[in-house]
Design an enzyme around this catalytic site. Structure first.
Site, PDB file in Angstrom:
ATOM      1  N   ASP A 454       0.860  -1.181   0.000  1.00  0.00           N
ATOM      2  CA  ASP A 454       0.000   0.000   0.000  1.00  0.00           C
ATOM      3  C   ASP A 454       0.899   1.234   0.000  1.00  0.00           C
ATOM      4  OD1 ASP A 454      -2.338   1.582   0.270  1.00  0.00           O
ATOM      5  OD2 ASP A 454      -2.017   1.684   2.431  1.00  0.00           O
ATOM      6  N   LYS A 455       0.330   2.407  -0.270  1.00  0.00           N
ATOM      7  CA  LYS A 455       1.125   3.639  -0.270  1.00  0.00           C
ATOM      8  C   LYS A 455       0.919   4.453   1.003  1.00  0.00           C
ATOM      9  CE  LYS A 455      -0.145   7.492  -2.026  1.00  0.00           C
ATOM     10  NZ  LYS A 455       0.176   8.435  -0.927  1.00  0.00           N
ATOM     11  N   GLU A 555      -3.791  20.532   1.838  1.00  0.00           N
ATOM     12  CA  GLU A 555      -4.338  21.841   2.189  1.00  0.00           C
ATOM     13  C   GLU A 555      -3.908  22.237   3.590  1.00  0.00           C
ATOM     14  OE1 GLU A 555      -8.571  22.144   1.596  1.00  0.00           O
ATOM     15  OE2 GLU A 555      -8.144  23.329  -0.186  1.00  0.00           O
ATOM     16  N   PHE A 596     -12.752  21.912  -5.592  1.00  0.00           N
ATOM     17  CA  PHE A 596     -11.940  21.073  -6.469  1.00  0.00           C
ATOM     18  C   PHE A 596     -12.757  19.929  -7.064  1.00  0.00           C
ATOM     19  CE2 PHE A 596      -9.746  16.995  -6.691  1.00  0.00           C
ATOM     20  CZ  PHE A 596      -8.733  17.270  -7.589  1.00  0.00           C
ATOM     21  N   GLY A 738      -5.217   3.294  -3.435  1.00  0.00           N
ATOM     22  CA  GLY A 738      -6.447   3.956  -3.856  1.00  0.00           C
ATOM     23  C   GLY A 738      -6.226   5.391  -4.267  1.00  0.00           C
ATOM     24  N   ASP A 739      -4.987   5.882  -4.169  1.00  0.00           N
ATOM     25  CA  ASP A 739      -4.681   7.276  -4.509  1.00  0.00           C
ATOM     26  C   ASP A 739      -4.761   7.510  -6.010  1.00  0.00           C
ATOM     27  OD1 ASP A 739      -4.406   8.604  -2.168  1.00  0.00           O
ATOM     28  OD2 ASP A 739      -2.263   8.271  -1.970  1.00  0.00           O
ATOM     29  N   ARG A 871      -5.959   3.918  -7.738  1.00  0.00           N
ATOM     30  CA  ARG A 871      -7.417   3.995  -7.770  1.00  0.00           C
ATOM     31  C   ARG A 871      -8.027   2.592  -7.815  1.00  0.00           C
ATOM     32  NH1 ARG A 871      -8.994   8.179  -5.668  1.00  0.00           N
ATOM     33  NH2 ARG A 871     -10.735   8.820  -6.959  1.00  0.00           N
ATOM     34  N   ASP A 901      -6.584  -2.804   3.210  1.00  0.00           N
ATOM     35  CA  ASP A 901      -5.492  -3.697   2.830  1.00  0.00           C
ATOM     36  C   ASP A 901      -5.679  -5.105   3.379  1.00  0.00           C
ATOM     37  OD1 ASP A 901      -4.108  -1.495   1.645  1.00  0.00           O
ATOM     38  OD2 ASP A 901      -3.440  -0.897   3.637  1.00  0.00           O
TER      39      ASP A 901
END
Length: 1260
Positions: A454-455, A555, A596, A738-739, A871, A901
């Site tokens: 995973d990231k 942000e 956004f 999932g990013d 994703r 995960d």
């Protein structure tokens, strides 16, 4: 064939996959699939569509009914399900979690049942029964019973210890408490006692015990902020909001106790981001969606308390539904060992049959004619041979080593503790030690070929840090002094002049601070003012400290940076925002927030200073977004700003996430015209998202580029070094996240999984390659009916360094995993047999092509040095792991930190959980856990490699010593008429594997190491031995069999030849059976113990003591068992009275033992010396030069990344949150606490704000 596949109804068959969206989940309803059909009209926002659909319960399968405060409601027969025969149970699960397997009553029967399911244990139980039959057995019953009881006892104790640990963890979770309405009052209740329909109260920082419907909270409009680290590993806050009707009427305890609402919703499923249902209360129905549901595993943040109604409990919760089924994991060596045991059993049966035939022949030729052998039984030779067959099965049973399994378990148990005790894998910052949560997979750690990671929270810390910026073409962020000169030693900037400064913020460019303080550069003030005002962050003050709540960590990092540089965001209301500009507070009107989205890749804020409300030209627009084609099209460049694009490339090459800032002045007339269009689009009932995007585009044009920011998505310490070491060990690393694609790509460069020389292939690139390959395979299959679809030629002919980056949508497209739409029920006449056959053949062909496409994808991906899947859903993560396991037959490891995960962790051969900062769901489902990703290299390259080498050495030696021990019975059979008599004493057979030869090999299995841990890390190529199964395979097994056979021949026939025609010193022949048995047994003990000494690479005092101690134990026990005293006590059990003292006092016996030992060991020593001298292995070379290596510097240096002109560099993108920000929440005012407006807001031009307005970027 193509037309046949195309004729099937699939989702968006001809449409291009969208890289920005996460693919459908596993349980999408038919209505949701209908809405995704190519011809369907575009509808409103998905969230609103779900809400509209949920107004009609008939649209979806809302068969799950939950009524508040009414447990009798669930006793209706319709809510029962049959579990066995006429026994029924409620379909609503309790909230207790149980992972332990036993209780005090069931432990003994269940554990024995599980142990006897093992073939070896059951085999020895059958042997024990056979040994109780006098006509068959020539061995005493205790020779099998003692080892069997030892094996069962040790395994039972180990299972009990493991189960107690699981029980304690279950107890800890189940005994957590929260407040539940009982008898009209809130009472503290344990989690395990919570039931569906209960009304509960949760307090700040508490975990959510079940999936609950949010009814009300302490925040405005019953907002509730939650942290989902346990679900997805992300620590940024997400908000949920209750229905307006429950917020209004369900605040008091009495109202909650009287609440009798009925929720009708979907059945329990694994969709974390979707929920559909209705609340029926007071003769009205209210739609429910995922924004009103708090999931089990979330943590309450920044909310004092909230009330909720339990919808799903225990095993029905979404987090448990996502955990996947628990898989029984076995190592590759385990499977191979079982096959070898089966091979030994077959050999045993064949040998026993051959010896039984030999006895039958001997009986026919000699037995019947020898009067002195008559035993008063007139049995036929064939019958005697049949009995001898079972007798030899018992005598040769030690070929199947009963103590093998318990010895393996003991070694694994010890190795697991070595992992737990390794201080170099202890993460002091979070007080987290490495933990081996299973004791059965250690040696598999030395055979890993693929790692799936995973990231977020695994490779990264999920902490964003403002590092550099470019303002008006000037770069800032390098280590410089106040005069702008570069410094060799970085010195931290002192922010003590700023009362709002965050003490954790680190910055080293003193020149930027001087520029801010001097006020000579207005662009710098505009830059940080834009950061302070253009966002959707929400501020909260507690204990005198200012805290920010951001939908995205990016942000939060930007607003925190502006805060430290003197532009502090203080608070906001529905239409205003207050900031401190270098100590001066100003309040601005926020006229519009353009949130956004993934198409525009930017967000904007339109506003003006409150003091300038009367002016006509005060409106300004501030915009920030990704440096992409969509953004450059709306920007204007001035001469000083032409360097900004170059700076973004430099930042990108430094693996920083860039974000460009722009602004423009808007006339009052232009704004009023645009605002009308904006309001119309906001109120649109259909196509609202598309309409808003068009309106946004109208105002977001002719922007003036102000500068760019560079944010570091902080990697965990040592991630690049770890990936480099693992890559050198020939381990392929795939990142499944999932990013978004841009974010995942940036992290790939940051952790050096990708480099500037890497050729990146995307989904659209490989889709064409795979389609071409599949067409060629189809044509080949069509031209020759006997040809295989398999093609061995590589996809890429050149040897370039390649990487694959693919999104979840493309993954579904390529792997033909697109969900099929359910066809409506239609009445049709029965098909003919021919039509049914065609349909079956069509489906079979489609499945074959789907499987072939998946295999092609795995082959293509395996040709790439790195693979990044972004994703992707939890199911897709597990699917990728499963495909590699299936088509590459490779050993896989999955590592992650969140509940998303868990499925991947359970699917892989080895699952590793990251514990510490993030959630514990991944850890609880993992096989190993530790605090940081960098510890993975030590787990694999040191502990995994050592465990594999130790286990292989142990197994080779174990089979060898058992063959050498057992096969002597066969040679003895040629001299005893194949009568199943043993070559050794019964007690020697009983304790041989338990005491005489077990300790040295156990210590080798626990402590042996060919090279040190430092050299194992320095030379990762040593790891390849395990990946290629070079140390234990069928070849090694048969070598051990051959070696054991030769040893048994030597230790039997050397004493036999020596005693054949000899005379002792006392004038008596030493060739009696008992003396021969003692000599043979003594030779065996010396040989096998000295052999393990030759196999030992790492000598310690314990190893030496075990070798010589085992020999001493043999002689001590032998002399005791052969003494007259024990024979007097147990005359039926001990028959070798005085044999050892009489035999071993003669030098002739000792010379025979020495000769047998020398003939067995000298060839082994010669062979080892020859190979070490002429054909040394890589390990031998390293051992030879280990002293030189240990003296060298062992620091790993990272490759320096430099910007090179003319090279196509990657672009880093600003990674917003996966969901929209808080813009809707802010604009509606639902998340803003009611407060009095400042008096200055009503004083107009005479206010103090107006007197200071001239210095404001939004001043007139």
């Amino acid at each position: 064939m193509i037309s046949e596949r195309d004729s099937e109804t699939t989702l968006e068959e001809d449409s291009q996959p969208n890289d920005e969206v996460v693919p459908y989940s596993d349980d999408e309803t038919e209505d949701e699939l209908d809405s995704r059909q190519p011809g369907a009209e575009p509808g409103p926002h998905p969230a609103s569509r779900d809400t509209e659909d949920s107004r009609d319960p008939g649209k979806k399968d809302c068969s799950w009914q939950v009524k508040a405060n009414d447990q009798h409601f669930y006793e209706q027969p319709s809510f029962k399900r049959t579990i066995f025969l006429c026994f029924k149970k409620s379909k609503y699960a309790g909230n207790a979690i149980k992972t332990c397997k036993y209780n005090p009553i069931t432990f003994l029967p269940l554990n024995l049942f599980e142990q006897f399911k093992r073939a070896a244990n059951f085999y020895f139980l059958v042997l024990l029964i056979l040994q109780s039959i006098p006509q068959i057995s020539t061995l005493s019953w205790f020779t099998t019973l003692v080892p069997l009881l030892l094996v069962l006892g040790v395994t039972a104790v180990k299972d009990l210890v493991d189960d107690i640990a699981r029980y304690r963890m279950d107890k800890e979770i189940n005994n957590r408490t929260c407040d539940v309405i009982k008898d009209g009052r809130f009472k503290a209740t344990k989690w395990k006692d919570i039931k569906v329909g209960d009304i509960i109260r949760l307090k700040k920082n508490a975990f959510v015990p079940a999936d609950i419907l949010l009814l009300s909270s302490s925040e405005p409009n019953s907002l509730c902020y939650v942290e989902t680290a346990e679900l997805d590993g992300e620590t940024n806050l997400k908000f949920k909001m209750a229905l307006e009707v429950t917020h209004r009427y369900l605040q008091e305890e009495s109202a909650l106790a009287d609440f009798d609402g009925l929720v009708e919703c979907e059945e329990p499923n694994n969709r974390l981001d979707k929920f559909t249902g209705t609340l029926s209360w007071r003769n009205s129905k209210y739609p429910l969606d995922a924004d009103k549901i708090l999931l089990r595993g979330c943590k309450m943040r920044n909310t004092d308390f909230c009330h909720g109604m339990v919808i799903f409990a225990g095993a029905d919760t979404k987090i448990m539904k996502n955990s996947g089924r628990t898989r029984f994991k076995r190592t590759k060596i385990d499977s191979l060992m079982n096959y070898m045991v089966y091979t030994i059993i077959v050999v045993l049966i064949l040998l026993s049959a051959g010896l039984a035939i030999g006895h039958t022949y001997w009986e026919q030729q000699l037995g019947n004619s020898s009067w002195y052998l008559y035993d008063a039984e007139d049995s036929s030779p064939a019958y005697r041979g049949f009995l001898n067959f079972w007798g030899y099965i018992i005598v040769l049973n030690t070929m199947v080593p009963i103590s093998l399994y318990v010895s393996v378990e003991m070694i694994r148990f010890g190795q697991s503790y070595f992992i737990n005790w390794d201080l170099q894998m202890y993460y002091a910052e979070k007080d987290t030690a490495a933990k081996a949560r299973t004791t059965t997979l250690n040696e598999q750690l030395g055979q890993i070929q693929y790692i799936f990671s995973d990231k977020t929270g695994t490779l990264t810390q999920n902490i964003m840090t403002f590092k550099k910026c470019c303002i008006n073409g000037q770069r800032y962020g390098d280590c410089r002094d106040a005069a702008g000169q570069l410094q060799s030693h970085p010195e931290q900037v002192d922010f003590s002049w700023n009362m709002y400064a965050d003490g954790k913020f680190l910055f080293y460019d003193h020149y930027l601070i001087e520029q801010i303080k001097s006020g000579k550069e207005p662009e710098i003030h505009k830059f940080f003012f834009l950061l302070a005002i253009c966002h959707t962050v929400m501020a909260d003050t507690s204990d005198g400290q200012l805290h920010y709540q951001a939908a995205s960590p990016d942000e939060g990092a930007l607003v925190t940076a502006a805060r430290n540089f003197g532009y502090v965001f203080l608070s906001r209301t529905q239409n205003t925002i207050t900031i401190s500009e270098m100590g001066i507070e100003r309040t601005y009107d926020v006229l519009a927030i353009l949130d956004f989205n993934s198409d525009r890749k930017r967000m904007s804020v339109i506003g003006k200073l409150i003091a300038c409300r009367e002016k006509a030209t005060c409106v300004s627009g501030m915009c920030k977004g990704s440096w992409a084609q969509e953004f450059t099209a709306v920007c204007q460049f001035e001469s000083t700003e032409e360097e900004t694009p170059s700076c973004t490339l430099v930042f990108a090459n430094e693996t920083l996430r860039t974000l460009c800032l722009c602004y423009r002045d808007i006339s009052q007339d232009e704004f009023e015209v645009w605002n009308k269009k904006f309001m119309e689009a906001s109120l649109a009932t259909s196509h609202r998202e598309e309409a808003l995007d068009k309106v946004y585009e109208e105002i977001e044009k002719n922007l003036i580029l102000l500068g760019a920011t560079a944010i570091e998505d902080k990697l965990q310490d040592g991630v690049p070094e770890t990936i480099s070491k693992l890559s050198k060990a020939d381990i392929k690393i795939w990142v499944l996240t999932g990013d978004k694609k841009e974010t995942a790509e940036n992290i790939g460069f940051s952790c050096e999984l990708l480099t500037q020389d890497t050729t990146i292939c995307y989904g659209e690139d490989i889709s064409a390659l795979l389609q071409t390959r599949l067409e060629n395979q189809r044509n080949r299959a069509g031209s020759s009916p006997h040809s295989s679809l398999r093609m061995s030629e590589p996809f890429f002919q050149d040897s370039k360094d390649r990487a694959l980056i693919i999104t979840g949508s493309w993954l579904n497209e390529i792997l033909l995993e697109k969900k099929k739409k359910k066809k409506k029920l239609k009445l049709k006449f029965p098909r003919t047999a021919e039509e049914k056959k065609k349909q079956t053949e069509k489906r079979r062909r489609a499945e074959a092509y789907k499987e072939q496409q998946q295999q092609n994808f795995v082959d293509l991906a395996s040709e790439c040095r790195a693979v990044i899947c972004c994703r992707v859903t939890p199911k897709q993560k597990a699917m990728v792991v499963e495909m590699v396991k299936k088509y590459k037959k490779a050993i896989t490891l999955a590592i992650g930190d969140g509940a998303n995960d868990v499925n991947m962790i359970k699917t892989a051969h080895i699952g590793v959980g990251i514990s510490g900062q993030e959630g514990m769901q991944a850890v609880m489902s993992s096989d190993y856990s530790f605090g940081q990703f960098r510890y993975l290299q030590r787990l694999l390259l040191v502990h995994g490699r050592w465990s594999y080498i130790r286990m292989c050495k142990f197994l080779r030696y174990f089979f060898y010593k058992n063959f050498a021990f057992t096969l002597a019975h066969i040679w003895y059979s040629f001299f005893n008429g194949f009568s199943a008599q043993t070559a050794y004493e019964d007690w020697f057979i009983t304790v041989y594997n338990v005491l005489y030869s077990s300790l040295p090999v156990l210590l080798v299995g626990l402590f042996d190491q060919d090279v040190s841990d430092k050299l194992s890390l320095r030379f990762p190529r040593l790891y390849v031995l395990g990946q290629r199964d070079l140390l234990f395979n069928y070849k090694k097994f048969f070598i051990s069999l051959l070696h054991g056979t030769v040893t048994s021949l030597i230790i039997f026939f050397i004493p036999y030849g020596a005693y054949l025609q000899s005379m002792g010193q006392d004038g008596e022949a030493p060739a009696d059976y008992q003396s021969f048995a003692v000599t043979t047994a003594s030779s065996l003990i010396f040989v096998v113990n000295f052999q393990i000494g030759l196999d030992t690479s790492y000598w310690t005092f314990i190893n030496a003591f075990s070798v010589f101690g085992s020999i001493a134990i043999y002689f001590g026990i032998t002399f005791d068992f052969h003494s007259a005293g024990i024979h007097v006590l147990f005359p039926a059990l001990f028959h070798f009275t005085g044999t050892a003292p009489n035999a071993l006092r003669q030098p002739y016996h000792w010379l025979t033992i020495i000769l047998s030992t020398a003939i067995c060991l000298l060839p082994v020593v010669a062979q080892r010396f020859l190979f070490l001298t002429i054909w040394p292995s890589e390990c031998d070379k390293i051992q030879r030069n280990r002293r030189k290596y240990l003296q060298e510097e062992q620091q790993w240096k990272r490759r320096q990344s430099a910007f090179r002109r003319g090279v196509s560099a990657r672009r880093s993108a600003y990674a917003f949150s996966h969901q929209r920000g808080y813009a809707d929440l802010i604009s509606s005012g639902r998340g803003i606490r009611k407060r009095r407006a400042p008096l200055d807001a009503f004083l107009g031009l005479d206010s103090w704000e107006h007197r200071k307005a001239k210095s404001s970027p939004w001043s007139c």
